[in-house]
Scaffold this motif. Structure first.
Motif, PDB file in Angstrom:
ATOM      1  N   UNK A   1      54.902  96.144  64.931  1.00 24.18           N
ATOM      2  CA  UNK A   1      54.068  95.581  65.984  1.00 24.18           C
ATOM      3  C   UNK A   1      52.615  95.486  65.560  1.00 24.18           C
ATOM      4  N   UNK A   2      52.106  96.545  64.942  1.00 21.82           N
ATOM      5  CA  UNK A   2      50.737  96.552  64.438  1.00 21.82           C
ATOM      6  C   UNK A   2      50.555  95.467  63.385  1.00 21.82           C
ATOM      7  N   UNK A   3      51.547  95.330  62.487  1.00 23.47           N
ATOM      8  CA  UNK A   3      51.447  94.326  61.433  1.00 23.47           C
ATOM      9  C   UNK A   3      51.402  92.921  62.017  1.00 23.47           C
TER      10      UNK A   3
ATOM     11  N   UNK B   1      43.249  97.387  71.138  1.00 22.17           N
ATOM     12  CA  UNK B   1      44.527  96.710  71.374  1.00 22.17           C
ATOM     13  C   UNK B   1      45.447  96.904  70.172  1.00 22.17           C
ATOM     14  N   UNK B   2      45.251  98.042  69.492  1.00 22.58           N
ATOM     15  CA  UNK B   2      46.134  98.483  68.408  1.00 22.58           C
ATOM     16  C   UNK B   2      46.297  97.409  67.336  1.00 22.58           C
ATOM     17  N   UNK B   3      45.165  96.881  66.894  1.00 19.95           N
ATOM     18  CA  UNK B   3      45.134  95.803  65.919  1.00 19.95           C
ATOM     19  C   UNK B   3      43.978  96.055  64.951  1.00 19.95           C
ATOM     20  N   UNK B   4      44.034  95.437  63.795  1.00 19.77           N
ATOM     21  CA  UNK B   4      42.903  95.499  62.872  1.00 19.77           C
ATOM     22  C   UNK B   4      42.812  94.164  62.151  1.00 19.77           C
ATOM     23  N   UNK B   5      41.890  94.074  61.205  1.00 18.44           N
ATOM     24  CA  UNK B   5      41.803  92.902  60.339  1.00 18.44           C
ATOM     25  C   UNK B   5      42.281  93.246  58.934  1.00 18.44           C
ATOM     26  N   UNK B   6      43.076  94.314  58.839  1.00 17.32           N
ATOM     27  CA  UNK B   6      43.609  94.722  57.556  1.00 17.32           C
ATOM     28  C   UNK B   6      42.508  95.259  56.649  1.00 17.32           C
TER      29      UNK B   6
END
Length: 202
Positions: A80-82, A131-136
């Motif tokens: 989901x995060x990916x 929102x449990x996300x990043x830009x890697x």
């Protein structure tokens, strides 16, 4: 929906708007920096430096540089995060390619660009984090090295940034590197003050 612990997670619509907002703000922050001939820390800074040295656009460069890091994010945070991270990166890249056709600056002081980019990018990253996300990027590698080798993630990221800014001296004038360091400091300060898990529950 309410979980058994009483925590109200974000809905899919809320996650979508958070990822959209964060990605667009990150792209706008990168545009401010690139327009003033500045960089920042982490993978975005490396992408800006490569873009300025080669003439390629920031968005495509960032997309290519980010590809090797997705495996680290998946291993630590799951599918989901990916998925959200890939969506955020694609949105940021697309926005960064569109913005120059919509926004231009007649005058942009590098100090103003550095501070404003720090604020804007910081707000965008906060939205993504919440929102449990990043830009890697480097953060996932730093956390993996911390888990496997015991190296502090913060020190790994600081080491990367130190090498990045040292390399920037070979490409950018000294004053641009110093302004860039100010912008990176503002960004890190925004994250450090506002990204507190004890004050915000997703």
């Amino acid at each position: 929906m309410q979980t058994s612990s009483g925590i109200h997670p974000h809905s899919r619509l809320e996650d979508a708007q958070g990822v959209l907002f964060g990605s667009v703000m990150a792209a706008f922050g990168a545009m401010l920096l690139g327009s003033a001939g500045l960089i920042t820390g982490q993978l975005a800074g490396l992408a800006l430096l490569v873009a300025q040295a080669t003439g390629y656009g920031f968005g495509p460069v960032y997309l290519v540089l980010s590809l090797p890091f997705y495996g680290f994010g998946y291993r630590r945070m799951g599918l989901g995060f990916l998925r959200r991270t890939v969506a955020a990166v694609l949105l940021m890249v697309a926005t960064s390619m569109l913005l120059p056709q919509l926004v231009a600056f007649d005058a942009l002081h590098p100090g103003a660009a550095a501070v404003l980019a720090g604020f804007v990018s910081g707000a965008g990253l906060l939205a993504l984090f919440r929102h449990r996300t990043s830009l890697g990027g480097i953060g996932a590698v730093a956390l993996d090295l911390q888990d496997r080798l015991g190296l502090k993630a913060g020190w790994v990221q600081m080491g990367f940034d130190a090498v990045l800014f040292a390399a920037a001296l070979a490409v950018l004038p000294l004053d641009r590197v110093l302004w860039s360091a100010l912008g990176a400091a503002v960004l890190n300060l925004v994250i450090a003050i506002n990204h507190r898990r004890d004050r915000y529950i997703v």
